[in-house]
Design a protein around this motif. Structure first.
Motif, PDB file in Angstrom:
ATOM      1  N   LYS A 236       0.829  -1.212   0.000  1.00 35.75           N
ATOM      2  CA  LYS A 236       0.000   0.000   0.000  1.00 35.75           C
ATOM      3  C   LYS A 236       0.861   1.259   0.000  1.00 35.75           C
ATOM      4  CE  LYS A 236      -2.209   1.237   3.820  1.00 35.75           C
ATOM      5  NZ  LYS A 236      -3.260   1.283   4.881  1.00 35.75           N
ATOM      6  N   TRP A 237       1.861   1.295   0.906  1.00 34.70           N
ATOM      7  CA  TRP A 237       2.689   2.487   0.973  1.00 34.70           C
ATOM      8  C   TRP A 237       3.580   2.626  -0.255  1.00 34.70           C
ATOM      9  CZ3 TRP A 237       1.434   6.483   3.447  1.00 34.70           C
ATOM     10  CH2 TRP A 237       0.826   6.428   4.701  1.00 34.70           C
ATOM     11  N   ASP A 238       4.081   1.509  -0.793  1.00 32.60           N
ATOM     12  CA  ASP A 238       4.877   1.580  -2.019  1.00 32.60           C
ATOM     13  C   ASP A 238       4.052   2.166  -3.164  1.00 32.60           C
ATOM     14  OD1 ASP A 238       7.096   0.535  -0.773  1.00 32.60           O
ATOM     15  OD2 ASP A 238       6.830  -1.503  -1.550  1.00 32.60           O
ATOM     16  N   ARG A 239       2.806   1.733  -3.250  1.00 30.35           N
ATOM     17  CA  ARG A 239       1.926   2.234  -4.303  1.00 30.35           C
ATOM     18  C   ARG A 239       1.670   3.733  -4.128  1.00 30.35           C
ATOM     19  NH1 ARG A 239      -1.770  -1.208  -3.439  1.00 30.35           N
ATOM     20  NH2 ARG A 239      -3.169   0.061  -2.163  1.00 30.35           N
ATOM     21  N   ARG A 240       1.422   4.151  -2.883  1.00 30.94           N
ATOM     22  CA  ARG A 240       1.161   5.571  -2.641  1.00 30.94           C
ATOM     23  C   ARG A 240       2.388   6.425  -2.928  1.00 30.94           C
ATOM     24  NH1 ARG A 240      -2.399   5.616   3.004  1.00 30.94           N
ATOM     25  NH2 ARG A 240      -4.347   4.849   2.081  1.00 30.94           N
TER      26      ARG A 240
END
Length: 305
Positions: A236-240
């Motif tokens: 999730k954080w990598d995508r954001r």
């Protein structure tokens, strides 16, 4: 009996969408509408996640071309998606949530919405946030067994620093995600604007209720899996970080994002995750003593909890 639809905008793996759909189907949703905000090649097959063809919408170029173009921010895209679902609503209520948000506990959601008084066109579901117990498997998806409540009384910021040394600056009213909850909006309101955490009419907030299950008196709460698992949290954080399209996440959430990016560079994501989402015995005891911690009933994928 009151009928309700559910809507979410998703950029999530097929298995997470499937859990979401199964959960709300069993809660009695008439329709579960998922707007997939990613490339068509990554979209789930409707039948694989329990959706009919008209319940899965691809937010592709053709979709955005008929809606004035694709907004740069995820929050602006969500508002357009929610408005789209509300225009098509045939049920009595539209429940607006995210893919990682489920109804907490054995609640009859239809009965709770039916009990909302006339004149209250918005039903707010307060958030509880899923967390692990120290020593549990952090990579078991939906494996959290505890849920912390938000705290809005005096000294909430100080409590965060005391409970989570070195990480208190990430918490807002006791939670890492949002404390504002999500909602259901009654059908048939002219000039209603569905937003992220509430809905407005002619730019003014609607009168809201906090519904309870009339059978048991239990409040309807939203169980937020801000972290479904360690790997899902990383993804999730990598995508954001790659997209840079979350513009309304707030100062403390931005701190989380920056700290995650730094920890990723040094291989410290697991330790950071454990600090944020895993409670030791002292933290658990303090939160329970304050009435800010509850047990998650059974596996949330077992929708008849």
């Amino acid at each position: 009996m009151t009928r309700f639809d559910v809507v979410a905008m998703a950029l999530a793996p097929e298995r997470h969408i499937g859990v979401f759909v199964d959960h709300y189907r069993a809660r009695g949703a008439q329709r579960v509408r998922v707007y997939f905000d990613g490339p068509a090649c990554a979209a789930p097959h409707p039948k694989a996640v329990g959706l009919s063809d008209d319940e899965l919408t691809l937010c592709d170029d053709a979709f955005w071309a008929t809606r004035g173009g694709r907004p740069a921010s995820v929050e602006a895209r969500q508002r357009i998606v929610y408005a789209d679902a509300y225009r098509d609503l045939k049920a009595d209520w539209l429940v607006v949530v995210d893919i990682d948000e489920l109804i907490f506990g054995p609640i009859d959601l239809a009965a709770a919405l039916q009990a909302v008084p006339a004149g209250r066109d918005l039903a707010i579901f307060p958030t509880v946030e899923a967390v692990w117990r120290a020593g549990d498997d952090l990579n078991r998806e939906y494996g959290a067994v505890l849920a912390r409540k938000s705290y809005s009384g005096p000294g909430w910021s100080e409590l965060g620093h005391l409970l989570y040394p070195g990480a208190g600056a990430f918490f807002v009213r006791g939670l890492l995600g949002h404390h504002m909850g999500k909602y259901a909006l009654r059908r048939g309101l002219d000039c209603a604007t569905p937003c992220i955490h509430e809905a407005k009419r002619n730019e003014f907030p609607l009168k809201a209720a906090r519904p309870r299950d009339p059978r048991t008196g239990r409040p309807v709460r939203l169980l937020h899996y801000d972290a479904i698992s360690l790997d899902a949290w990383r993804a999730k954080w990598d995508r954001r970080l790659a997209a840079g399209d979350t513009v309304e996440i707030g100062r403390r959430r931005r701190r989380q994002q920056a700290t995650y990016a730094a920890s990723r560079d040094t291989g410290g994501e697991r330790a950071l995750f454990a600090r944020l989402y895993s409670l030791n015995r002292l933290q658990e005891a303090v939160l329970r003593g304050l009435g800010l911690l509850v047990d998650i009933p059974r596996d949330p994928r077992s929708v008849r909890d």
